[in-house]
Design a protein around this motif. Structure first.
Motif, PDB file in Angstrom:
ATOM      1  N   VAL A  33       2.235  -8.303  -8.870  1.00 10.30           N
ATOM      2  CA  VAL A  33       0.992  -7.958  -8.005  1.00 10.30           C
ATOM      3  C   VAL A  33      -0.254  -8.229  -9.249  1.00 10.30           C
TER       4      VAL A  33
ATOM      5  N   VAL B 140       2.687  -3.606  -0.555  1.00 15.73           N
ATOM      6  CA  VAL B 140       2.551  -4.882  -1.042  1.00 15.73           C
ATOM      7  C   VAL B 140       2.632  -6.010  -0.154  1.00 15.73           C
TER       8      VAL B 140
ATOM      9  N   ARG C 286       1.624 -10.550   0.663  1.00  9.39           N
ATOM     10  CA  ARG C 286       1.464 -11.821   0.091  1.00  9.39           C
ATOM     11  C   ARG C 286       0.338 -12.369   0.840  1.00  9.39           C
TER      12      ARG C 286
ATOM     13  N   ARG D 278       1.220 -12.001  -4.665  1.00 13.76           N
ATOM     14  CA  ARG D 278       1.447 -10.527  -4.222  1.00 13.76           C
ATOM     15  C   ARG D 278      -0.004  -9.828  -4.538  1.00 13.76           C
TER      16      ARG D 278
END
Length: 134
Positions: free
Chosen positions: A79, A116, A118, A124
């Motif tokens: 991330v 999380v 995309r 991420r």
């Protein structure tokens, strides 16, 4: 005084990236201007940012053999971007309705609600909000 004005995200296509950030995430398109690469080729200077934010994201179309493989992997699978929202549940529902890809279910951590997702390029992000009321 100093502040972080922009960070860049490599994207495959300007218009697809603009659509994702403005429609799915609710960001504002603050600039979309013609520009030139260092060697004189045409490109665009495209900036999006969350409403009211000072820091923006430069959507940079990948150019060349070194940049193209980095699309979606700017942080080596970690991330690398963090979107803090006031209303986590509403933001999560809106993003789900817009087709955002989430990698798991929302959870509660000591610092608040998190899940999380995309972006259009595959990077991420954490969607972050206040802790759920007890």
């Amino acid at each position: 005084m100093a502040f972080l004005q922009l960070t860049a995200i490599l994207v495959e296509d300007y218009d697809d990236a603009i659509a994702f950030f403005t429609r799915a995430l609710g960001f504002e398109l603050t600039e979309d201007s013609p520009a030139r690469t260092n060697d004189g080729r045409p490109k665009r200077w495209v900036v999006v940012r969350p409403p009211g934010a000072e820091t923006g994201i430069l959507l940079a179309r990948a150019d060349g053999e070194h940049q193209i493989p980095a699309i979606g992997n700017q942080h080596a699978g970690r991330v690398g971007f963090f979107l803090r929202v006031d209303d986590f549940e509403a933001s999560y529902r809106n993003m789900c309705a817009a087709g955002v890809e989430f990698l798991g279910e929302p959870r509660t951590e000591p610092y608040g609600r998190v899940v999380v997702f995309r972006d259009v390029a595959g990077n991420r992000w954490d969607l972050l909000g206040p802790a759920a009321p007890s």
